[in-house]
Design a protein around this motif. Sequence first.
Motif, PDB file in Angstrom:
ATOM      1  N   ASP A 118       5.750   4.888 -45.303  1.00  0.00           N
ATOM      2  CA  ASP A 118       6.279   5.025 -43.947  1.00  0.00           C
ATOM      3  C   ASP A 118       6.377   6.476 -43.491  1.00  0.00           C
ATOM      4  OD1 ASP A 118       6.788   2.197 -43.481  1.00  0.00           O
ATOM      5  OD2 ASP A 118       8.391   2.402 -44.969  1.00  0.00           O
ATOM      6  N   VAL A 119       6.833   7.361 -44.393  1.00  0.00           N
ATOM      7  CA  VAL A 119       7.058   8.756 -44.022  1.00  0.00           C
ATOM      8  C   VAL A 119       6.595   9.665 -45.159  1.00  0.00           C
ATOM      9  CG1 VAL A 119       8.768  10.502 -43.339  1.00  0.00           C
ATOM     10  CG2 VAL A 119       9.081   8.120 -42.639  1.00  0.00           C
ATOM     11  N   VAL A 120       5.836  10.688 -44.795  1.00  0.00           N
ATOM     12  CA  VAL A 120       5.461  11.741 -45.728  1.00  0.00           C
ATOM     13  C   VAL A 120       6.236  12.989 -45.319  1.00  0.00           C
ATOM     14  CG1 VAL A 120       3.600  13.171 -46.655  1.00  0.00           C
ATOM     15  CG2 VAL A 120       3.175  10.760 -46.085  1.00  0.00           C
ATOM     16  N   ALA A 165       1.592   6.358 -41.329  1.00  0.00           N
ATOM     17  CA  ALA A 165       2.827   7.032 -41.723  1.00  0.00           C
ATOM     18  C   ALA A 165       3.166   8.144 -40.738  1.00  0.00           C
ATOM     19  CB  ALA A 165       2.675   7.613 -43.131  1.00  0.00           C
ATOM     20  N   ASP A 166       4.448   8.434 -40.657  1.00  0.00           N
ATOM     21  CA  ASP A 166       4.917   9.604 -39.917  1.00  0.00           C
ATOM     22  C   ASP A 166       4.885  10.790 -40.867  1.00  0.00           C
ATOM     23  OD1 ASP A 166       5.559   8.109 -37.620  1.00  0.00           O
ATOM     24  OD2 ASP A 166       7.586   7.707 -38.349  1.00  0.00           O
ATOM     25  N   LEU A 167       4.713  11.983 -40.316  1.00  0.00           N
ATOM     26  CA  LEU A 167       4.747  13.206 -41.100  1.00  0.00           C
ATOM     27  C   LEU A 167       5.905  14.059 -40.629  1.00  0.00           C
ATOM     28  CD1 LEU A 167       3.597  15.321 -43.089  1.00  0.00           C
ATOM     29  CD2 LEU A 167       2.084  16.085 -41.226  1.00  0.00           C
ATOM     30  N   TRP A 213      -1.621  10.806 -48.725  1.00  0.00           N
ATOM     31  CA  TRP A 213      -0.460   9.919 -48.613  1.00  0.00           C
ATOM     32  C   TRP A 213      -0.338   9.323 -47.210  1.00  0.00           C
ATOM     33  CZ3 TRP A 213       1.591   7.428 -52.252  1.00  0.00           C
ATOM     34  CH2 TRP A 213       1.728   7.965 -53.534  1.00  0.00           C
ATOM     35  N   LEU A 214      -0.708  10.096 -46.190  1.00  0.00           N
ATOM     36  CA  LEU A 214      -0.658   9.564 -44.829  1.00  0.00           C
ATOM     37  C   LEU A 214      -1.603   8.383 -44.641  1.00  0.00           C
ATOM     38  CD1 LEU A 214      -0.466  12.846 -42.728  1.00  0.00           C
ATOM     39  CD2 LEU A 214       1.301  11.073 -42.868  1.00  0.00           C
ATOM     40  N   ALA A 215      -2.644   8.317 -45.437  1.00  0.00           N
ATOM     41  CA  ALA A 215      -3.629   7.235 -45.329  1.00  0.00           C
ATOM     42  C   ALA A 215      -3.217   5.977 -46.088  1.00  0.00           C
ATOM     43  CB  ALA A 215      -4.984   7.726 -45.847  1.00  0.00           C
ATOM     44  N   THR A 216      -2.034   5.982 -46.667  1.00  0.00           N
ATOM     45  CA  THR A 216      -1.558   4.821 -47.418  1.00  0.00           C
ATOM     46  C   THR A 216      -0.534   4.043 -46.590  1.00  0.00           C
ATOM     47  OG1 THR A 216       0.333   5.914 -48.484  1.00  0.00           O
ATOM     48  CG2 THR A 216      -1.840   6.165 -49.549  1.00  0.00           C
ATOM     49  N   ALA A 217       0.096   3.086 -47.234  1.00  0.00           N
ATOM     50  CA  ALA A 217       1.079   2.239 -46.554  1.00  0.00           C
ATOM     51  C   ALA A 217       2.493   2.821 -46.567  1.00  0.00           C
ATOM     52  CB  ALA A 217       1.092   0.849 -47.208  1.00  0.00           C
TER      53      ALA A 217
END
Length: 172
Positions: free
Chosen positions: A76-78, A2-4, A70-74
């Motif tokens: 796209d953007v957090v 994911a992008d942050l 959340w970044l470790a999941t599928a």
Amino acid sequence: MADLVTIVGPIAGGKGVVSARLAALLEERGSTAVLVDVDDVADMVRGRGAGTAWLWPAAHAVHGALVAGWLATAVDVVIAVGNIYDEEEQRALEVAVPAAARVVRVVLDAPLAVTWERANGDPARGISRERGFHERRHARFRALLPAIPADLTLDTTTLTPEESARAILAHL
């Protein structure tokens, strides 16, 4: 991965409305977006919240862990939102961010007169409608602003939430 997107700014600077609009635009284009606000984490402390319980550092640490989760999941953007100003707050957010994650750092800005008017016009706001508190928090933001990392700085007195969200989206 994911992008942050981090969105920081003063109280009533537009963080909530801009981040919500960004999430909606991402969803409209078919992306999954998660919005994680440090204020929501701080409000998990029952009673009067993390601020009065002197738990702000803990709230920032939990916020960072939640963002990393959340970044470790599928997704796209957090979208991480909040008063992430000083080095300790930034470190709490970024300590668990994977090196491969693309990070876009956004600072929203508005002068005290504007943020005070916005806060006063929102009956859902709590302590940010207390003049002294509002002024102290705004002064803290202003003093730390030069050290806040930013890929994009937006003036929410001249840009609508839609325009601000689209400007952020253009950076992704």
